[in-house]
Design a protein around this motif. Sequence first.
Motif, PDB file in Angstrom:
ATOM      1  N   MET A 175       0.804  -1.195   0.000  1.00 30.25           N
ATOM      2  CA  MET A 175       0.000   0.000   0.000  1.00 30.25           C
ATOM      3  C   MET A 175       0.852   1.266   0.000  1.00 30.25           C
ATOM      4  N   ALA A 176       2.158   1.117   0.155  1.00 31.80           N
ATOM      5  CA  ALA A 176       3.025   2.283   0.192  1.00 31.80           C
ATOM      6  C   ALA A 176       3.344   2.813  -1.200  1.00 31.80           C
ATOM      7  N   ASP A 177       3.062   2.040  -2.239  1.00 37.40           N
ATOM      8  CA  ASP A 177       3.381   2.427  -3.609  1.00 37.40           C
ATOM      9  C   ASP A 177       2.275   3.327  -4.184  1.00 37.40           C
ATOM     10  N   PRO A 178       2.555   4.595  -4.446  1.00 37.29           N
ATOM     11  CA  PRO A 178       1.531   5.524  -4.949  1.00 37.29           C
ATOM     12  C   PRO A 178       0.947   5.092  -6.305  1.00 37.29           C
ATOM     13  N   ALA A 179       1.790   4.556  -7.189  1.00 37.55           N
ATOM     14  CA  ALA A 179       1.309   4.128  -8.508  1.00 37.55           C
ATOM     15  C   ALA A 179       0.301   2.979  -8.357  1.00 37.55           C
ATOM     16  N   TYR A 180       0.576   2.073  -7.462  1.00 39.24           N
ATOM     17  CA  TYR A 180      -0.335   0.954  -7.222  1.00 39.24           C
ATOM     18  C   TYR A 180      -1.659   1.446  -6.637  1.00 39.24           C
ATOM     19  N   ARG A 181      -1.604   2.398  -5.718  1.00 36.50           N
ATOM     20  CA  ARG A 181      -2.829   2.959  -5.131  1.00 36.50           C
ATOM     21  C   ARG A 181      -3.669   3.660  -6.195  1.00 36.50           C
ATOM     22  N   ILE A 227      -5.440   0.969  -8.289  1.00 38.14           N
ATOM     23  CA  ILE A 227      -6.561   0.390  -7.550  1.00 38.14           C
ATOM     24  C   ILE A 227      -7.717   1.385  -7.486  1.00 38.14           C
ATOM     25  N   SER A 228      -7.403   2.644  -7.264  1.00 35.04           N
ATOM     26  CA  SER A 228      -8.436   3.673  -7.194  1.00 35.04           C
ATOM     27  C   SER A 228      -9.184   3.800  -8.519  1.00 35.04           C
ATOM     28  N   ARG A 229      -8.459   3.746  -9.642  1.00 33.52           N
ATOM     29  CA  ARG A 229      -9.105   3.813 -10.962  1.00 33.52           C
ATOM     30  C   ARG A 229     -10.045   2.638 -11.160  1.00 33.52           C
ATOM     31  N   GLN A 230      -9.623   1.453 -10.762  1.00 35.08           N
ATOM     32  CA  GLN A 230     -10.473   0.270 -10.915  1.00 35.08           C
ATOM     33  C   GLN A 230     -11.724   0.395 -10.049  1.00 35.08           C
TER      34      GLN A 230
END
Length: 131
Positions: free
Chosen positions: A1-7, A10-13
């Motif tokens: 959860m620390a990775d901004p790109a991953y967040r 997930i937010s877009r999905q």
Amino acid sequence: MADPAYRRKISRQLNKGESLHALKRDLLYAHEGTIRARHLEQQTEQAWCLTLVTNAVVTFTTGYYGLAVESMRRTGRRIDEEVLAHISPAHSENIDFFGAIDVDIEGDIEGDLAQLGPTGYRPLRVSDTLV
């Protein structure tokens, strides 16, 4: 959860999923977004009908998005594939929920077909909103 790109991913999905749920709520407006059938079989039928209509709306909108993107590219606009990856066709702004649909079985089919463009779709409503 620390990775901004991953967040962000997930937010877009989650946003796409929420827009699909909002479309389904809009399509089910007559019952205020609820399934009110009493028996499981009737509830299942209503859910399948909602799924069918939702898929039809998404397919219709996707087709017109493709035509719009193609038209914009023909006029010289550059549209990034990265931007297109974030567009969701699950919206209801283009749907008239309170209108009437007249189906004239013995009507002038040739006249109706003449209103379609060379692509077989109705002509795009072009408004220059992008600068």
